[in-house]
Design an enzyme around this catalytic site. Structure first.
Site, PDB file in Angstrom:
ATOM      1  N   GLU A 222       8.925   1.219  11.428  1.00 44.30           N
ATOM      2  CA  GLU A 222       9.940   1.831  10.958  1.00 44.30           C
ATOM      3  C   GLU A 222       9.554   3.377  11.232  1.00 44.30           C
ATOM      4  OE1 GLU A 222      12.221   4.636  10.129  1.00 44.30           O
ATOM      5  OE2 GLU A 222      12.311   3.855   8.126  1.00 44.30           O
TER       6      GLU A 222
ATOM      7  N   LYS B  81       0.918  -1.174  -0.072  1.00 41.15           N
ATOM      8  CA  LYS B  81       0.055  -0.121  -0.044  1.00 41.15           C
ATOM      9  C   LYS B  81       1.038   1.332   0.012  1.00 41.15           C
ATOM     10  CE  LYS B  81      -2.355   3.517   2.685  1.00 41.15           C
ATOM     11  NZ  LYS B  81      -1.984   4.153   1.592  1.00 41.15           N
TER      12      LYS B  81
ATOM     13  N   CYS C  31      13.395  10.041   7.605  1.00 41.79           N
ATOM     14  CA  CYS C  31      13.448   9.652   9.043  1.00 41.79           C
ATOM     15  C   CYS C  31      14.652   9.736   9.503  1.00 41.79           C
ATOM     16  CB  CYS C  31      12.558   8.269   9.232  1.00 41.79           C
ATOM     17  SG  CYS C  31      13.476   7.099   8.115  1.00 41.79           S
TER      18      CYS C  31
ATOM     19  N   GLU D  56       9.813  15.896  15.224  1.00 38.70           N
ATOM     20  CA  GLU D  56       9.941  15.646  13.789  1.00 38.70           C
ATOM     21  C   GLU D  56       9.360  16.557  12.798  1.00 38.70           C
ATOM     22  OE1 GLU D  56       8.563  11.968  11.711  1.00 38.70           O
ATOM     23  OE2 GLU D  56      10.779  11.331  11.268  1.00 38.70           O
TER      24      GLU D  56
END
Ligand SMILES: NC(=O)C1=CN([C@@H]2O[C@H](COP(=O)(O)OP(=O)(O)OC[C@H]3O[C@@H](n4cnc5c(N)ncnc54)[C@H](OP(=O)(O)O)[C@@H]3O)[C@@H](O)[C@H]2O)C=CC1
Ligand SMILES: CCCCCC/C=C/C(=O)O
Length: 497
Positions: free
Chosen positions: A267, A191, A302, A390
């Site tokens: 992750e 996906k 990331c 983040e």
């Protein structure tokens, strides 16, 4: 760089592209039951094409086909060397179509073509090839069971695996998941993020051409609630491998708990520090690593080092060099190979990133236009939200410290633990810092995520359940089975029970 074409040549390739517009189910493009959505080029705001959105029935169909393929053993029971050959054929097809895939990736995501051509697509190929090559070279084990038994520890594919992907490295994250999952014999349902489905669909089409049997690699298009959630909640999916935000990762743990306890590997995000100690050598080189670590891929990474923790004694000298480097990092049209930064994933995300700068005077950069934001340097204290959250954009937060101990304390003062870099000429300090930092990857005097041979993933809220890359990834897509065989003479045995 010699492999790069001109901007006009890339624009001509873009004009000639034939975009995939439907989910790929059971070996063919399939008319989706959930309407359509637009995929937009973030660099221009123009719609590239409309893509069919999967309905719940489409998800069920794909899962049923994946299960059928798995149980029949079309792929799962092939000799590993046969799986290897097919996956290598896929790599050849991706290589043959690399230029078109790179342009498609750039158009769909805003990523600079120079990165798509030199990193994303070559690394996609390299990753699948590495796992393909490993497929027929991994041995199982026997345990020390003594003379009277053989205890075999064998790996088996898990079954039906859903790979839920982010938009920041669309084809590379696909490769990080499907490479090991397919090499191990699973059926995989991908996906992609709604914003970036195109290269996943094209690679699935190429996989069919390479000989991957129908039902073994499928791509379901649509958004998180429409496709991600039904996959997460599905009773016949054995594993979800997810890359994306920590918040959505948490949802997949809940989906698993509320459905069939499927295996979940996450992750997730990071707030990674680059620590530069006063004894760091070659500040020009250090500045290059710091800039690359923070701004590569527009900081939508990331593992970006979005915090620079620098010791006071060298701060000015380093900042001067960073600012000089930044003058070469041009932001603009992603199809122009001169540009290091393209557009962020969309104008909304870009505005959200830029809003972190409200009320702050940037040391450099900060100009916002549509989905473009210049690489930006800001000085913050350790508790500013820019230094804690983040941001997922091109903003580097600079924090000044007095000592190495203070640097390490700040580095670890975060909910995340994905990656970190430390720059120092002192080997003992480097190694003890690398051990003290609670993160899945620590680089010394350089920046990077390691390579295909090294596991990648996070401590704390950066990850859960496993690692991408290396043979560690292969392990995560297999179940471990013990087969215990009694060799003792039945005649010499006492009765049982
Ligand atoms: N660690 C990383 O590499 C990444 C981190 N991020 C972080 O996440 C922030 C938000 O980005 P975003 O794209 O929304 O990231 P998400 O974590 O929301 O998306 C990752 C994947 O999960 C899917 N998803 C989203 N919501 C659900 C849900 N409720 N149930 C099941 N699947 C879902 C998404 O689908 P869809 O997008 O189609 O709705 C996408 O395929 C970024 O600003 C960044 O901070 C983002 C991307 C990668
Ligand atoms: C060439 C290696 C690129 C690694 C990118 C890793 C990023 C992962 C993520 O953002 O999820």
């Amino acid at each position: 760089m010699s492999e790069l074409l001109t901007r006009d040549e890339y624009a001509a390739i873009a004009k000639g592209l034939d975009f995939p517009r439907s989910p790929f189910i059971d070996g063919r493009f399939h008319t989706a039951g959930g309407g359509e959505f637009e995929t937009v080029n973030p660099a221009t705001g123009e719609t590239i094409c409309k893509i069919g959105a999967c309905s719940g029935e489409d998800v069920d169909l794909a899962v049923a086909r994946a299960r059928e393929a798995f149980e029949e053993g079309r792929w799962s029971k092939l000799h590993p060397a046969e799986r290897k050959d097919v996956l290598i054929r896929l790599c050849k097809l991706i290589t043959r179509n690399a230029r078109e895939l790179a342009v498609m990736e750039s158009l769909d995501s805003g990523k600079p073509i120079r990165d798509c051509v030199t990193i994303d697509i070559p690394e996609t190929i390299h990753t699948i090839k590495w796992h393909a090559e490993a497929a027929d070279k991994i041995y199982d084990q026997t345990a020390p069971a003594g003379e009277d038994a053989v205890a075999m520890i064998v790996r088996e594919p898990i079954g039906v695996v859903a790979a839920v992907l982010p938009w920041n490295f669309p084809s590379l994250m696909l490769a990080w998941k499907i490479g090991p999952a397919l090499a191990a014999g699973n059926s995989v349902i991908v996906k992609p993020a709604e914003q970036t489905s195109l290269t996943a669909l094209r690679i699935a089409e190429l996989a069919m051409e390479a000989g991957i049997p129908r039902g073994v690699l499928q791509v379901l298009t649509g958004d998180g609630p429409g496709v991600g959630e039904p996959l997460g909640m599905h009773m016949d999916i054995d594993m979800v491998s997810f890359t994306g935000s920590t918040e959505t990762g948490r949802r997949f743990l809940r989906y698993a708990a509320d459905s069939n306890l499927k295996k979940v590997v996450l992750e997730c995000g990071g707030k990674n520090p680059a620590i530069v100690l006063a004894d760091a050598e070659n500040l020009d080189l250090v500045a290059g690593h710091v800039v690359n670590a923070a701004f590569w891929n527009m900081g939508e990474n990331c593992s970006a080092n979005s915090r620079l923790i620098v010791q006071a004694g060298i701060k000015d000298a380093l900042m001067e060099r960073i600012q000089a480097r930044l003058r070469d990092w041009k932001t603009g049209d992603p199809l122009d190979p001169q540009n290091h930064l393209g557009a962020l994933i969309d104008a909304d995300h870009c505005r959200k990133v830029a809003s972190y700068l409200d009320g702050i005077e940037a040391l450099a950069g900060g100009a916002l236009a549509g989905a473009y934001l210049e690489p930006t340097l800001v000085e913050t204290d350790r508790d500013h939200r820019l230094a804690r959250e983040e941001v997922f954009g091109p903003i580097l937060s600079v924090i000044t410290v007095a000592s190495a101990d203070e640097a390490l304390e700040i580095a670890n003062d975060t909910q995340y633990g994905l990656a970190a870099s430390i720059f120092t000429a002192n080997g003992r300090k480097a190694l003890s810092a690398a051990r003290a930092i609670r993160a899945g990857t620590v680089t010394v005097n350089c920046y990077g995520e390691g390579d295909i041979t090294t596991p990648f993933g996070g401590y704390k809220q950066s990850g859960f359940g496993g690692r991408d890359n290396g043979l560690h990834a292969h392990d995560q897509y297999t179940e471990t089975k013990t087969i215990w065989i009694d060799l003792s003479d039945p005649a010499a045995q006492d009765d049982v029970g």
